[in-house]
Design an enzyme around this catalytic site. Sequence first.
Site, PDB file in Angstrom:
ATOM      1  N   SER A 181       1.047  -1.210   0.079  1.00 41.40           N
ATOM      2  CA  SER A 181      -0.081   0.154  -0.109  1.00 41.40           C
ATOM      3  C   SER A 181       1.021   1.149   0.036  1.00 41.40           C
ATOM      4  O   SER A 181       2.067   1.256   0.372  1.00 41.40           O
ATOM      5  CB  SER A 181      -0.773  -0.099   1.363  1.00 41.40           C
ATOM      6  OG  SER A 181      -1.366   1.305   1.396  1.00 41.40           O
ATOM      7  N   TYR A 215       0.394   0.122  10.742  1.00 41.17           N
ATOM      8  CA  TYR A 215       0.006  -0.244   9.290  1.00 41.17           C
ATOM      9  C   TYR A 215       0.902   0.022   8.354  1.00 41.17           C
ATOM     10  O   TYR A 215       1.079  -0.711   7.363  1.00 41.17           O
ATOM     11  CB  TYR A 215      -1.223   0.439   9.028  1.00 41.17           C
ATOM     12  CG  TYR A 215      -1.738   0.213   7.591  1.00 41.17           C
ATOM     13  CD1 TYR A 215      -2.554  -1.220   7.095  1.00 41.17           C
ATOM     14  CD2 TYR A 215      -2.170   1.069   6.453  1.00 41.17           C
ATOM     15  CE1 TYR A 215      -2.879  -1.524   6.157  1.00 41.17           C
ATOM     16  CE2 TYR A 215      -2.468   0.813   5.157  1.00 41.17           C
ATOM     17  CZ  TYR A 215      -2.896  -0.483   4.763  1.00 41.17           C
ATOM     18  OH  TYR A 215      -3.463  -0.810   3.662  1.00 41.17           O
TER      19      TYR A 215
END
Length: 324
Positions: A159, A185
Site C-alpha cells: 500500500s 499499518y
Amino acid sequence: MSTPQAPIGSGFGAASTAEEVAAGHDLTGKVAIVTGGYAGLGLETARVLAAAGAKVIVPARNIEKARAAGEIVPGLKLDYMDLMDPDSIDDFADRFLEDGEPLHFLINNAAVMANPLTRDSRGYESQFSTNHLGHFQLTARLWPALVKAEGARVVVVSSRGHARSGVDFDDPMFDNREYQPYIAYGQSKTANALFAVSLDALGAREGVRAFSLHPGGIVNTDLVRHQSREYLQASGYVDADGNPVIDPENNKKTIAQGAATTVWCAVSNELEGMGGVYCENCDIAKAVPADSEELLGVRPWATDPELAERLWQMSERLTGLTPS
C-alpha cells in the site's frame, strides 16, 4: 541483475480494470491461492483469475462469509485459515501440499488496517502478524508447490501506506513505544514490499518471482472498517453523503480498478524475467525520495535490499521458518 524500480510503459493505467488486464490470458491448468479472496479486492482478483480459467483456492478465517463469495465465483474452492494462527497456516499448507499440485500464483492479499492494538497468541502486534508474518509463513510452507510450477509468481499487496513508516527493527511489536494504528499499518505495508524484494532474490533461480503493489485507495471494502466516516470524508475519499469518490488518476478507485494491478502483476507477459519491484497503476512504480510529498511512488525504505535482508532474518526468527 535486479529489475529497475521504474515504469515500463505497460499500456494500462490508473483506470484500468482487472478484467481488462486479464483479457487474452488463458489460465487453464493454472492454480492460484488468493488470501482474503472472499471480499473486496481479493474477491475481484479471485473472480477474474477464475474467469480466465485458473483453479482458485481461497483460504478464509470466516468460512460462512466466504461461502457467499463462492456463490459469486463458480468453482471457487474454500478452505479454513487464520493468518494470525500459525497452526492453521500449517494445516492449510499441509492440505494443499498433499495433492501434489503446483502453485502458479500466490496472491498475498488479506490485510487489516489501523485497528486498535491487538496481539496474536505469540504476543505479536496484529497488523504485522496478519499482513506480513502470516504471509511469510504461508509462502515458506507452500514453497515446494511454487517451485514445482516452474514459473510461479508471488504477488504481495502492499500500500502507499508504506510511506507512513519503515520497519522499526528495535521494536516492531510496539512493546516499548506508543501504539499508533497508522504507523503500525505503514510498518506492515513496508514489510510487504521488502518481503517481495528478498523473496524474489531467493526465488529467481527457482523460477519464483515476487512483486509488491499499491492497489489504490478503495473505501467500499472491509479494510476501512476501523476508519470513521468523518475521517474518510476529511481525506476526500467519500463525499458528504458517505459515497465513495471515484477519481482513479488521484488514487480513488473502484474495486475493479483496485484489483487490476494485482492481476497485472500475476499475469503480465511484460514482467517475464522481472521481479522484486513495487508496482502501482498497472505498471512498475517510480522510486521517489524519502521526503517526497508525491501521492504515489515508492519510498527508499520499502525497496532497500539491505533492509529487506534484515527483515527476512527477523521474520525467520519470529516464525521459525524459511522458504527452502
